[in-house]
Enzyme design. Structure first.
Site, PDB file in Angstrom:
ATOM      1  CD  GLU A  62      -1.950   1.068   3.209  1.00 35.13           C
ATOM      2  OE1 GLU A  62      -2.693   1.954   3.617  1.00 35.13           O
ATOM      3  OE2 GLU A  62      -1.578   0.118   3.916  1.00 35.13           O
TER       4      GLU A  62
ATOM      5  CG  ASP B 266      16.191  -1.096  11.279  1.00 31.12           C
ATOM      6  OD1 ASP B 266      16.878  -0.349  12.016  1.00 31.12           O
ATOM      7  OD2 ASP B 266      16.438  -1.237  10.057  1.00 31.12           O
TER       8      ASP B 266
HETATM    9  N1  LIG Z   1       4.390   2.221   1.839  1.00 33.50           N
HETATM   10  C1  LIG Z   1       4.976   3.376   1.607  1.00 33.50           C
HETATM   11  N2  LIG Z   1       4.305   4.383   1.012  1.00 33.50           N
HETATM   12  C2  LIG Z   1       4.902   5.566   0.730  1.00 33.50           C
HETATM   13  N3  LIG Z   1       6.181   5.842   1.022  1.00 33.50           N
HETATM   14  C3  LIG Z   1       6.896   4.884   1.637  1.00 33.50           C
HETATM   15  C4  LIG Z   1       6.342   3.613   1.957  1.00 33.50           C
HETATM   16  N4  LIG Z   1       7.294   2.861   2.573  1.00 33.50           N
HETATM   17  C5  LIG Z   1       8.386   3.632   2.621  1.00 33.50           C
HETATM   18  N5  LIG Z   1       8.167   4.849   2.062  1.00 33.50           N
HETATM   19  C6  LIG Z   1       9.135   5.957   1.881  1.00 33.50           C
HETATM   20  O1  LIG Z   1      10.278   5.474   1.203  1.00 33.50           O
HETATM   21  C7  LIG Z   1      11.457   5.709   1.946  1.00 33.50           C
HETATM   22  C8  LIG Z   1      12.334   4.473   1.935  1.00 33.50           C
HETATM   23  O2  LIG Z   1      11.631   3.400   2.542  1.00 33.50           O
HETATM   24  P1  LIG Z   1      12.364   2.243   3.339  1.00 33.50           P
HETATM   25  O3  LIG Z   1      13.126   2.792   4.494  1.00 33.50           O
HETATM   26  O4  LIG Z   1      11.344   1.205   3.644  1.00 33.50           O
HETATM   27  O5  LIG Z   1      13.316   1.716   2.196  1.00 33.50           O
HETATM   28  P2  LIG Z   1      14.851   1.340   2.230  1.00 33.50           P
HETATM   29  O6  LIG Z   1      15.173   0.814   0.886  1.00 33.50           O
HETATM   30  O7  LIG Z   1      15.095   0.445   3.388  1.00 33.50           O
HETATM   31  O8  LIG Z   1      15.464   2.743   2.415  1.00 33.50           O
HETATM   32  P3  LIG Z   1      16.705   3.187   3.256  1.00 33.50           P
HETATM   33  O9  LIG Z   1      17.860   2.476   2.678  1.00 33.50           O
HETATM   34  O10 LIG Z   1      16.689   4.678   3.080  1.00 33.50           O
HETATM   35  O11 LIG Z   1      16.375   2.749   4.685  1.00 33.50           O
HETATM   36  C9  LIG Z   1      10.992   6.062   3.367  1.00 33.50           C
HETATM   37  O12 LIG Z   1      11.788   7.023   3.942  1.00 33.50           O
HETATM   38  C10 LIG Z   1       9.577   6.518   3.199  1.00 33.50           C
HETATM   39  O13 LIG Z   1       9.543   7.929   3.102  1.00 33.50           O
END
Ligand SMILES: Nc1ncnc2c1ncn2[C@@H]1O[C@H](COP(=O)(O)OP(=O)(O)OP(=O)(O)O)[C@@H](O)[C@H]1O
Length: 308
Positions: A80, A209
């Site tokens: 979502e 985390d």
């Molecule tokens: N379901 C979602 N809907 C909209 N935006 C999201 C959603 N999940 C995450 N995000 C956005 O995307 C960014 C990155 O998400 P996430 O931390 O899950 O990914 P990541 O690949 O682990 O990134 P990072 O390496 O920066 O930790 C978040 O900072 C958030 O703003």
């Protein structure tokens, strides 16, 4: 990528809007991609974590749609899309409340706790039933190196075996570390002593985390994402927060209203901070993570010399 999404989700139309955001059959969805060595495990662990958190109906997190491979070795989680806003400090107290609700949310465990208390044999009853377990359904990754989540009957065993020792063994294997090898047996004994008081603790679902980069807010409520969950002692959750400066008094106020901190948490917090420093050492090599890990081990082994 659009073709792979269309096929995986059985969609008619897929339009890429921005990083991670796609419009699929006119609905916004968020897709995270991973191509690292353990990409499949990482995505499955994160999806299982999101599903477990979502099922508690406590803190808001994205609802998982599907985990799929888009090309060889490239794994994705479709979930979502949540419209998040920039400002989040004002929601810290609410985040604290929601996290405490998550940590108190295991309904069957709460029910068993009541039954066991009524029967007058709280810890014994739990153990006899063999239902009091720490771990998770799949490995999860705080970073990109999977954690061992095998089920254990008590938190002490789980934390020492599946968290502390697992990271220390992997650091020694990857980088070699005489300090860690020589101090392990002392550290293990000390950790065992420090965690003795947790024997009556029931397993709580933790995000695993939750640092400042892994939560946001909608207009209504805080949102958490990027979890690496397990059923753990809820105190474990604070380890990663403390590593990056903590969430401050508002968060703690909200949290303590629902789930007050237990006696002895102050002594145990170094162990959980150590875990995350070891995990960072394993991911990024020595330097400051190595120095902090060794200094924390020193503080844990010699609490009378180093106290804050
Ligand atoms: N379901 C979602 N809907 C909209 N935006 C999201 C959603 N999940 C995450 N995000 C956005 O995307 C960014 C990155 O998400 P996430 O931390 O899950 O990914 P990541 O690949 O682990 O990134 P990072 O390496 O920066 O930790 C978040 O900072 C958030 O703003």
């Amino acid at each position: 990528m659009e073709d792979a999404i269309r096929e995986a989700l059985g969609a008619q139309s897929v339009i890429r809007r921005s990083n991670g955001l796609y419009v699929v059959d006119r609905k916004k969805i968020f897709i995270k991609t991973n191509s690292s060595e353990h990409a499949r495990l990482l995505c499955e662990g994160e999806a299982a974590s999101l599903e477990a958190i979502h099922e508690t109906s406590t803190v808001k997190c994205p609802k998982v749609i599907k985990v799929f491979e888009s090309s060889r070795g490239k794994w994705n989680i479709a979930c979502e899309f949540i419209d998040m806003e920039e400002e989040n400090a004002a929601q810290l107290e609410k985040l604290g409340e929601e996290m405490a609700r998550l940590h108190s949310s295991n309904p069957s465990l709460l029910k068993r706790e009541e039954e066991a208390k009524a029967s007058g044999d709280f810890v014994g009853e739990q153990r006899r039933e063999g239902e009091r377990r720490f771990g998770f359904v799949v490995p999860t990754s705080c970073g990109v190196i999977p954690q061992n989540n095998e089920w254990c009957e008590d938190w002490r065993t789980f934390f020492i075996r599946c968290r502390l020792k697992d990271r220390i063994d992997k650091i020694i294997e990857k980088y070699g570390s005489n300090e860690l090898s020589s101090q392990w047996s002392l550290l293990e004994r000390r950790a065992d002593d420090l965690l003795r008081e947790t024997d009556a603790v029931l397993p709580s679902l933790v995000h695993g985390d939750l640092w400042a980069g892994n939560w946001g807010v909608t207009k209504e409520t805080p949102v958490v994402f990027d979890p690496s969950s397990s059923y753990s002692d809820p105190e474990f959750e604070a380890g990663i927060q403390n590593m990056f400066g903590g969430f401050g008094v508002s968060y703690t106020k909200g949290y303590d209203k629902i789930l007050p901190r237990r006696h002895g948490w102050h002594d145990r917090r170094f162990l959980y901070l150590l875990y995350h420093n070891l995990n960072h050492w394993l991911h990024f090599g020595g330097g400051s993570y190595r120095a902090t890990s060794l200094s924390l081990i020193h503080s844990i082994l010699h609490p009378d010399i180093d106290s804050d």
